[in-house]
Motif scaffolding. Structure first.
Motif, PDB file in Angstrom:
ATOM      1  N   TRP A   1      41.626  28.708  37.747  1.00  0.00           N
ATOM      2  CA  TRP A   1      41.739  30.010  38.398  1.00  0.00           C
ATOM      3  C   TRP A   1      41.174  29.855  39.800  1.00  0.00           C
ATOM      4  CZ3 TRP A   1      37.452  33.649  39.189  1.00  0.00           C
ATOM      5  CH2 TRP A   1      37.862  34.819  39.825  1.00  0.00           C
ATOM      6  N   PHE A   2      42.035  30.016  40.804  1.00  0.00           N
ATOM      7  CA  PHE A   2      41.641  29.911  42.202  1.00  0.00           C
ATOM      8  C   PHE A   2      41.221  31.294  42.686  1.00  0.00           C
ATOM      9  CE2 PHE A   2      44.568  26.424  41.468  1.00  0.00           C
ATOM     10  CZ  PHE A   2      43.914  25.360  42.062  1.00  0.00           C
ATOM     11  N   THR A   3      39.947  31.444  43.042  1.00  0.00           N
ATOM     12  CA  THR A   3      39.424  32.760  43.394  1.00  0.00           C
ATOM     13  C   THR A   3      40.012  33.315  44.684  1.00  0.00           C
ATOM     14  OG1 THR A   3      37.525  31.749  44.478  1.00  0.00           O
ATOM     15  CG2 THR A   3      37.241  32.446  42.216  1.00  0.00           C
ATOM     16  N   GLU A   4      40.132  32.488  45.695  1.00  0.00           N
ATOM     17  CA  GLU A   4      40.609  32.988  46.982  1.00  0.00           C
ATOM     18  C   GLU A   4      42.034  33.517  46.882  1.00  0.00           C
ATOM     19  OE1 GLU A   4      41.223  31.283  51.463  1.00  0.00           O
ATOM     20  OE2 GLU A   4      39.468  30.614  50.336  1.00  0.00           O
ATOM     21  N   GLU A   5      42.889  32.787  46.181  1.00  0.00           N
ATOM     22  CA  GLU A   5      44.276  33.208  46.018  1.00  0.00           C
ATOM     23  C   GLU A   5      44.450  34.156  44.844  1.00  0.00           C
ATOM     24  OE1 GLU A   5      43.281  30.022  45.879  1.00  0.00           O
ATOM     25  OE2 GLU A   5      43.999  29.103  47.719  1.00  0.00           O
ATOM     26  N   ASP A   6      43.428  34.230  43.971  1.00  0.00           N
ATOM     27  CA  ASP A   6      43.491  34.980  42.714  1.00  0.00           C
ATOM     28  C   ASP A   6      44.747  34.580  41.950  1.00  0.00           C
ATOM     29  OD1 ASP A   6      42.656  36.631  40.685  1.00  0.00           O
ATOM     30  OD2 ASP A   6      43.349  38.477  41.639  1.00  0.00           O
TER      31      ASP A   6
END
Length: 118
Positions: free
Chosen positions: A66-71
């Motif tokens: 899960w990539f936080t910046e891109e959500d």
């Protein structure tokens, strides 16, 4: 949506994806928060180039980041090939659908959100 709520949504979406798979062993043993070290589910912080990027979820047969910046949630098979990518809106739709399916039909009043000083 707070970062912890987004993380919970990403966990839920990965678990839902695993349940859709035909591997009954995964469906019967997957846990969002394992109680023991022997549980087949693990979660770790994902750091790339020295920066926090998100979380990694792993089972024996699949993993996801899960990539936080891109959500965004990218799901990979055991060989490391990306087999699914869920955007923020995809995850929200899946989360809302499963949340509304689990309710009994009686609506309760939403609690007042907490406010914190900056």
């Amino acid at each position: 949506m707070t970062p912890s709520q987004k993380l919970a949504r990403a966990r839920h979406c990965f678990q839902a994806w695993l349940k859709q798979e035909n591997d009954t062993e995964i469906r019967e043993t997957i846990q969002i928060r394992p109680e023991t070290d022997a549980a087949p589910w693990s979660e770790s912080v994902f750091i790339c180039d020295g920066f926090y990027r998100g979380r990694r979820f792993r089972t024996e047969n699949a993993s996801a980041i899960w990539f936080t910046e891109e959500d965004e949630l990218k799901i990979q098979n055991a060989e490391g090939s990306v087999v699914a990518t869920l955007s923020s809106s995809d995850m929200e739709a899946q989360f809302q659908t499963s949340h509304s399916d689990s309710q009994t039909g009686t609506q309760t009043e939403s609690p007042t959100p907490l406010r914190r000083a900056a």
